[in-house]
Scaffold this active site. Structure first.
Site, short mmCIF file in Angstrom:
data_model
loop_
_atom_site.label_atom_id
_atom_site.label_comp_id
_atom_site.label_asym_id
_atom_site.label_seq_id
_atom_site.Cartn_x
_atom_site.Cartn_y
_atom_site.Cartn_z
N SER A 1 0.82 -1.21 0.00
CA SER A 1 0.00 0.00 0.00
C SER A 1 0.86 1.27 0.00
CB SER A 1 -0.89 0.00 1.25
OG SER A 1 -1.60 1.21 1.32
N CYS B 1 -0.66 3.33 10.52
CA CYS B 1 -0.04 4.48 9.84
C CYS B 1 0.59 5.41 10.87
CB CYS B 1 -1.07 5.26 9.01
SG CYS B 1 -0.28 6.62 8.14
N THR C 1 5.66 0.98 8.41
CA THR C 1 6.96 1.63 8.58
C THR C 1 7.31 1.83 10.06
OG1 THR C 1 5.82 3.72 8.32
CG2 THR C 1 6.90 2.82 6.38
C1 LIG Z 1 5.58 6.47 0.32
C2 LIG Z 1 4.92 5.42 1.15
C3 LIG Z 1 3.54 5.47 1.37
C4 LIG Z 1 2.90 4.49 2.14
N1 LIG Z 1 1.54 4.55 2.32
C5 LIG Z 1 0.92 3.56 3.03
C6 LIG Z 1 -0.50 3.57 3.17
O1 LIG Z 1 -1.21 4.42 2.64
N2 LIG Z 1 -1.07 2.56 3.91
C7 LIG Z 1 -0.31 1.56 4.50
O2 LIG Z 1 -0.86 0.68 5.17
N3 LIG Z 1 1.04 1.53 4.35
C8 LIG Z 1 1.66 2.50 3.64
N4 LIG Z 1 3.02 2.46 3.49
C9 LIG Z 1 3.80 1.36 4.11
C10 LIG Z 1 4.11 0.25 3.09
O3 LIG Z 1 2.92 -0.32 2.57
C11 LIG Z 1 4.99 -0.85 3.72
O4 LIG Z 1 4.28 -1.44 4.79
C12 LIG Z 1 6.30 -0.32 4.27
O5 LIG Z 1 6.83 0.68 3.44
C13 LIG Z 1 7.35 -1.42 4.45
O6 LIG Z 1 7.67 -2.03 3.21
P1 LIG Z 1 8.96 -1.58 2.32
O7 LIG Z 1 10.13 -1.50 3.23
O8 LIG Z 1 9.07 -2.65 1.28
O9 LIG Z 1 8.61 -0.24 1.74
C14 LIG Z 1 3.67 3.44 2.72
C15 LIG Z 1 5.06 3.39 2.49
C16 LIG Z 1 5.68 4.35 1.72
C17 LIG Z 1 7.16 4.24 1.49
#
Ligand SMILES: Cc1cc2nc3c(=O)[nH]c(=O)nc-3n(C[C@H](O)[C@H](O)[C@H](O)COP(=O)(O)O)c2cc1C
Length: 312
Positions: A28, A137, A200
């Protein structure tokens, strides 16, 4: 575009009744509403698409700067910028559906009632194949992580969403807690059909030349390879705590990364920030998992899920 997955292996997985042709989805907030990436990759090859976080009303998000690069990762403080649930249903859903890939709608509310109302609208308009309830979030003042860091609040949200919809409910957990297994157990008890983890990690950076916090919102969420060991550890712990299918994410940039999550207990994985460095990252991960399975004699993904627990 060609499909290079080895024919001897079956990559399909079932997450709470949603059939995915492979275990790799896009996380997401990192893939827009899908159409943005159609020029760079064959979107129809994905296991599933998880939408940007949807709220009841449109949101403009947090003040800029909202992105800051860090060693092996990035901070974001987007703050759930999105067009709102009704605009999603009317304008974005038709194009998303055209990819013929399961759609998982990520939803967030300020109140328990809002979560339930979004779930109800998704159900009424066939707006998704499953709902991912974002109680994690870190970039919003109300809702989000506040629900995900307290077991009782998490239960209230999950129960309300379950009452509002018959769609499978996936609950997305935050890593910003002392005991993620406790929250996972609470969600399972409240009726969650699957869990996704992790969102995150709360962080911040200082811009030393402007002598102030780098992000307009001061705090942001850390993602990317820097968080992967934390995320794998949490998938491992949650696997031992609950009996639900898990979707693992956090720093996946290669098939090797994805396999760490699967062997730790995830039935599927999501690629997030990895897509920013390489738009076709998820496709590389799919092909790599298929090749790994063929090389190592695995016929089904489920045969690998959680295997590292048995091999200790
Ligand atoms: C720019 C950005 C926007 C995100 N927006 C959302 C969101 O709207 N809802 C959500 O549940 N997680 C959101 N996330 C979290 C990601 O879905 C994911 O859980 C997190 O980034 C860890 O994965 P990664 O290290 O592969 O990015 C966002 C992450 C990033 C980097």
């Amino acid at each position: 575009m060609s499909c290079t997955v080895d024919a001897r292996v079956d990559l399909s997985v079932d997450i709470a009744g949603v059939k995915l042709k492979n275990p790799v989805m896009v996380a997401s907030g990192t893939f827009g509403f899908g159409t943005e990436y159609a020029a760079y990759m064959d979107v129809s090859r994905l296991g599933a698409i998880v939408t940007k976080g949807l709220t009841l009303q449109p949101r403009t998000g947090n003040p800029p700067p909202r992105i800051w690069e860090t060693p092996a990762g990035m901070l974001n403080s987007i703050g759930l910028q999105n067009p709102g649930i009704d605009a999603y249903l009317e304008h974005h859903l038709p194009a998303l559906r055209a990819f013929k890939v399961p759609v998982i709608a990520n939803v967030c509310g300020d109140t328990v009632k809002e979560y339930a109302e979004i779930a109800r609208r998704l159900e009424c308009h066939e707006g998704a194949d499953a709902i991912e309830v974002n109680i994690s979030c870190p970039n919003v003042e109300r809702g989000g992580i506040a629900f995900g860091s307290d077991p009782r609040s998490a239960v209230a949200v999950v129960e309300a969403v379950k009452r509002a919809t018959s769609l499978p409910v996936i609950v997305k957990l935050t890593p910003n807690v002392t005991d993620i297994a406790e929250i996972a157990r609470a969600c399972e008890g409240a009726g969650a059909d699957a869990l996704s983890l992790v969102n995150t990690l709360l962080g911040m950076a200082i811009d030393i030349y402007r002598m102030r916090p780098a992000l307009g919102n001061v705090f942001g969420g850390l993602s990317g390879p820097a968080i992967r060991p934390v995320a794998v550890r949490m998938v491992w712990q949650v696997r031992e705590a609950v009996d639900l299918p898990l979707i693992g994410m956090g720093g996946i940039a290669s098939f090797e990364d994805a396999l760490e999550f699967i062997l730790a207990g995830a039935s599927a994985v999501a690629v997030g920030s990895g897509t920013f460095a390489d738009p076709a990252c998820a496709i590389r991960v799919i092909d790599g998992i298929g090749q790994y399975m063929a090389n190592n004699g695995f016929e089904r993904v489920s045969h690998m899920v959680g295997l590292a627990h048995k091999c200790r």
